[in-house]
Every structure is written in C-alpha cells, then in structure tokens.
Design a protein around this motif. Structure first.
Motif, PDB file in Angstrom:
ATOM      1  N   MET A 139       0.863  -1.181   0.000  1.00 19.83           N
ATOM      2  CA  MET A 139       0.000   0.000   0.000  1.00 19.83           C
ATOM      3  C   MET A 139       0.900   1.232   0.000  1.00 19.83           C
ATOM      4  O   MET A 139       1.483   1.588   1.038  1.00 19.83           O
ATOM      5  N   PRO A 140       1.081   1.893  -1.141  1.00 21.70           N
ATOM      6  CA  PRO A 140       2.044   2.998  -1.221  1.00 21.70           C
ATOM      7  C   PRO A 140       1.533   4.248  -0.518  1.00 21.70           C
ATOM      8  O   PRO A 140       0.483   4.784  -0.869  1.00 21.70           O
ATOM      9  N   HIS A 141       2.281   4.706   0.491  1.00 22.97           N
ATOM     10  CA  HIS A 141       1.947   5.959   1.157  1.00 22.97           C
ATOM     11  C   HIS A 141       2.832   7.093   0.660  1.00 22.97           C
ATOM     12  O   HIS A 141       2.693   8.230   1.123  1.00 22.97           O
ATOM     13  N   HIS A 142       3.752   6.777  -0.270  1.00 22.04           N
ATOM     14  CA  HIS A 142       4.553   7.773  -0.979  1.00 22.04           C
ATOM     15  C   HIS A 142       4.588   7.371  -2.454  1.00 22.04           C
ATOM     16  O   HIS A 142       4.690   6.177  -2.767  1.00 22.04           O
ATOM     17  N   THR A 143       4.531   8.342  -3.348  1.00 20.16           N
ATOM     18  CA  THR A 143       4.556   8.030  -4.782  1.00 20.16           C
ATOM     19  C   THR A 143       5.860   7.352  -5.177  1.00 20.16           C
ATOM     20  O   THR A 143       5.876   6.536  -6.103  1.00 20.16           O
ATOM     21  N   THR A 186       0.069  -5.065   7.554  1.00 22.23           N
ATOM     22  CA  THR A 186       1.392  -5.297   8.137  1.00 22.23           C
ATOM     23  C   THR A 186       2.287  -4.096   7.852  1.00 22.23           C
ATOM     24  O   THR A 186       2.312  -3.581   6.727  1.00 22.23           O
ATOM     25  N   HIS A 187       3.038  -3.658   8.869  1.00 23.75           N
ATOM     26  CA  HIS A 187       3.907  -2.491   8.747  1.00 23.75           C
ATOM     27  C   HIS A 187       5.337  -2.856   9.156  1.00 23.75           C
ATOM     28  O   HIS A 187       5.543  -3.552  10.152  1.00 23.75           O
ATOM     29  N   PHE A 188       6.318  -2.365   8.379  1.00 28.49           N
ATOM     30  CA  PHE A 188       7.733  -2.520   8.693  1.00 28.49           C
ATOM     31  C   PHE A 188       8.396  -1.152   8.719  1.00 28.49           C
ATOM     32  O   PHE A 188       8.260  -0.362   7.777  1.00 28.49           O
ATOM     33  N   SER A 189       9.124  -0.837   9.785  1.00 27.07           N
ATOM     34  CA  SER A 189       9.943   0.367   9.858  1.00 27.07           C
ATOM     35  C   SER A 189      10.895   0.231  11.038  1.00 27.07           C
ATOM     36  O   SER A 189      10.747  -0.677  11.861  1.00 27.07           O
ATOM     37  N   ASN A 190      11.884   1.140  11.134  1.00 30.54           N
ATOM     38  CA  ASN A 190      12.889   1.010  12.202  1.00 30.54           C
ATOM     39  C   ASN A 190      12.800   2.102  13.265  1.00 30.54           C
ATOM     40  O   ASN A 190      13.693   2.195  14.112  1.00 30.54           O
ATOM     41  N   LYS A 196      10.901   5.560   5.471  1.00 29.91           N
ATOM     42  CA  LYS A 196       9.517   5.760   5.050  1.00 29.91           C
ATOM     43  C   LYS A 196       8.654   4.568   5.444  1.00 29.91           C
ATOM     44  O   LYS A 196       7.452   4.698   5.655  1.00 29.91           O
ATOM     45  N   GLY A 197       9.260   3.385   5.553  1.00 34.03           N
ATOM     46  CA  GLY A 197       8.536   2.193   5.952  1.00 34.03           C
ATOM     47  C   GLY A 197       7.781   1.560   4.803  1.00 34.03           C
ATOM     48  O   GLY A 197       7.609   2.150   3.720  1.00 34.03           O
ATOM     49  N   LEU A 198       7.332   0.336   5.016  1.00 33.87           N
ATOM     50  CA  LEU A 198       6.530  -0.391   4.036  1.00 33.87           C
ATOM     51  C   LEU A 198       5.249  -0.882   4.696  1.00 33.87           C
ATOM     52  O   LEU A 198       5.275  -1.399   5.815  1.00 33.87           O
ATOM     53  N   ASN A 199       4.138  -0.717   3.993  1.00 34.09           N
ATOM     54  CA  ASN A 199       2.831  -1.173   4.467  1.00 34.09           C
ATOM     55  C   ASN A 199       2.278  -2.206   3.495  1.00 34.09           C
ATOM     56  O   ASN A 199       2.267  -1.974   2.281  1.00 34.09           O
ATOM     57  N   ILE A 200       1.815  -3.321   4.017  1.00 37.74           N
ATOM     58  CA  ILE A 200       1.276  -4.406   3.193  1.00 37.74           C
ATOM     59  C   ILE A 200      -0.168  -4.677   3.608  1.00 37.74           C
ATOM     60  O   ILE A 200      -0.457  -4.858   4.791  1.00 37.74           O
TER      61      ILE A 200
END
Length: 372
Positions: free
Chosen positions: A42-46, A177-181, A189-193
């Motif tokens: 799910m892109p939260h940034h272009t 699901t979210h991944f970030s540090n 920016k992280g990744l959302n699935i």
C-alpha cells in the motif's frame, strides 16, 4: 506458485502430526496455526509506488496459548489467545527490498463467537523483523523505504475461525502489516502491506474453561493515577548524512481509569535533543529556524492519551501539541505516539513507544517510570 502450495501442504501435514510433538498435557502451548497471506504494497509515498513491481506473499506459523478465563482480564477480553510466531515474506520488489523474516508475539481476541463452531476475531502482533536488502548508498540506493536490517514488525488482522472438526479450524481474514525502524537509521519511510489471509489451526489440547458464577466486571477502585517516566532514544536525520541525535524525554502524566480495561489522561512532555555524531556533509537538508542548527535544544508540549489495559500491560495512544518548539523540522506543531507499557506491582513501569509526526516516525523511545 507450485512452490507456495508445496509449503502449504508440508506445514499443514506438520500441524496435523503436531500432537506427537507438543500435544502433551503438560505442554504450555495448546495449539498451532499456519497462514498464507497474498497481498500488495500500500504505497503511502509516490516514490514507493514507483519502485514496487510485484504483489507480496508471506507465510507465518504460530504457537498458541488459549486462556481459560481464570483471570479478570481474560474474561474482559472474552478468553483471548496469546502466543509467538515466525513470519517470512516478499515485499513487492525482491531486488530492492529483498525478503523479510520476523519473530513476534500476538494477542488474538474474539469479537463474538458461536461456541466450537465460528468466531470473528481481531489480532495484534508486534515483533522484530530482519529485512535482507536495506538502503545502501553504493549497492542499493533505490531503497528509500527501509534503512536498516532490523525493523519493527507490526500486524493488525481481522479474521474468522470456522470449525472443520473439534480440533481443526479454517482461518479466513484480512491483514495490515507495517515494517519500519523507528528512525534510528535513515531512510525510514517504511513499508505497508495489505493482504488476505487463509490458514489452518490445529488444537493440540482441548482447554477446560474456567467457569465463573459471577461474570460481572467489578467496578474500578483506584481511578486516579499519576506517573513520571524518563525515556531515551536516538535518531538519524537523513540518508546522506551521518548526523545522529540522542533524545531524552520526561513525561508527567495524570490518568483516570474509567473501566477495568481502559483509562484516559493528559500530561506534559519535555524533549531534549543533543548531537552525538556530527554530519560529514555541510547540507543536511534540514531547514533550521536559526542560521546555525544548534547542537542541543529543548522542546516542550502537552498531550492527551488513551490506554487499553491487558493484565499488567497497556497499549498507549497519544496525541500532543508543542508549546515551545523553535527547532521544528517543519511547521507542524502536533505530534503523536503509540506504545506499550508494562507495570510491576511495586509501582515501577517500563515503556517502549514510537513518537511520530502524523505518519512520519521521529524516534523510538525506551524508558522507566513510576506510577502512584
């Protein structure tokens, strides 16, 4: 695709024979579950949308502890399931993002159920993930989402459990699901699935639920609570700099417990930033208010909060507003925080929280405090 189905049949067969491994009466865990999760980024940034090439797929396997309703918090949450899991999945572009491997704990509670036949559930999972291809300025500069191998793994799931037999259940649902540090390494920016979910649960030992003649939730006795918490963290500002800030936070809170499972509150926050590693570049791309960005500075703010209480833990949700913030990265004066707190019987508490500006993480904080 054939390989995915091979994994499914192999692990399903393992679950069906798990009674020989964990199905002893004295075993702490009394169930296992396997899930396949097809999804998409799910892109939260272009920019993330541009470099995402494929759909995602993941597998997870879990050990389950079914609670019995013996304790008050178990009855409040309708006898939830607790446990640990392992997760492996793709992330939309194997060349840039690589794969993810996670270990996590979870809380899985029924919204409603028809005994031994059907249940609708919500599930929260939180853990640590290893991502194989983070940003690297020489070898992987296109990864503007993940800056480190180690990341937070967060999952929110809504699913239904449909009984196939007394010990076997089909699981169907949707998940985020979210991944970030937590900004300790840039980029972040992280990744959302967003994914579907189909799975299989094997009950190894049938649980005898605690029968309670008095099912009423007792009223709250100690409604008013005060706490002070001192937390610490660090953050890296930007991809092309080596600048790292140490962050120290003091929180003073008043909270009112209005249910056995919930409380609201307000408080004061004092933030202190201090550079612990200078940048090797003159341009940090940080717009300072003053001509020279100071090496140390204070910020103050106030917040309102709400906690959901589960036994000795509470899940924190907070929104705040700066009163003094001369060194803001932008003009946004609001901040928000999500976290987890653990309370000891002697009044000590431990805190881990993520502070952010809307959806942009600032830092992860670790702290200790006292509540009275």
């Amino acid at each position: 695709m054939a390989r995915h189905f091979a994994y499914i049949f192999f692990i399903a067969g393992f679950l069906l024979s798990a009674n020989n491994i964990l199905g002893q009466d004295e075993s702490f865990f009394n169930g296992m579950e396997f899930n396949y999760n097809p999804g998409y980024i799910m892109p939260h940034h272009t920019s993330i949308d541009f470099i995402t090439k494929d759909n995602t797929s993941s597998f997870n396997i879990e050990l389950i502890k079914q609670t019995t309703g013996e304790k008050l918090w178990q009855r409040i949450y309708n006898k939830p399931r607790l446990g640990f899991g392992l997760y492996h999945g793709s992330m939309g572009n194997d060349k840039i993002f690589g794969k993810s491997y996670s270990v996590y704990s979870f809380f899985d509670a029924p919204i409603f159920d028809i005994k031994d036949k059907f249940s609708l559930n919500y599930k929260l999972s939180y853990g640590i993930s290893y991502i194989t291809k983070p940003f690297d300025i020489k070898n992987n500069y296109n990864n503007i989402a993940i800056g480190s191998h180690l990341n937070i793994h967060f999952n929110l799931k809504l699913n239904s459990a449909i009984a196939i037999s007394k010990r076997n259940k089909l699981i169907v649902g949707v998940a985020f699901t979210h991944f970030s540090n937590g900004k300790f390494k840039s980029p972040n920016k992280g990744l959302n699935i967003v994914s579907g979910n189909i799975g299989f649960r094997r009950i190894l030992n049938l649980v005898e639920y605690q029968e309670n003649t008095n099912t009423e939730i007792p009223p709250v006795e100690d409604k008013n609570q005060f706490s002070a918490i001192w937390s610490h963290g660090w953050r890296e500002y930007a991809i092309f700099t080596n600048r790292v800030d140490y962050v120290s936070i003091l929180n003073f809170n008043y909270e009112r417990k209005y249910r056995q499972w919930a409380k609201y509150g307000l408080g004061i926050d004092i933030f202190f930033n201090n550079i612990i590693k200078e940048s090797s570049h003159e341009n940090d791309n940080i717009p300072p208010v003053r001509k020279k960005f100071p090496s140390r500075y204070y910020r103050t703010g106030f917040h309102i909060s709400h906690d959901f209480i589960v036994g000795d833990f509470s899940f924190l949700f907070q929104i705040g507003h700066y009163v003094k913030n001369k060194i803001a990265d932008d003009n946004l004066m609001f901040y928000n925080k999500v976290g987890l707190r653990y309370y000891l019987s002697n009044g000590l508490l431990f805190n881990i929280s993520l502070k952010a500006k809307l959806a942009n993480a600032e830092f992860t904080e670790f702290g200790i405090g006292y509540i009275w």
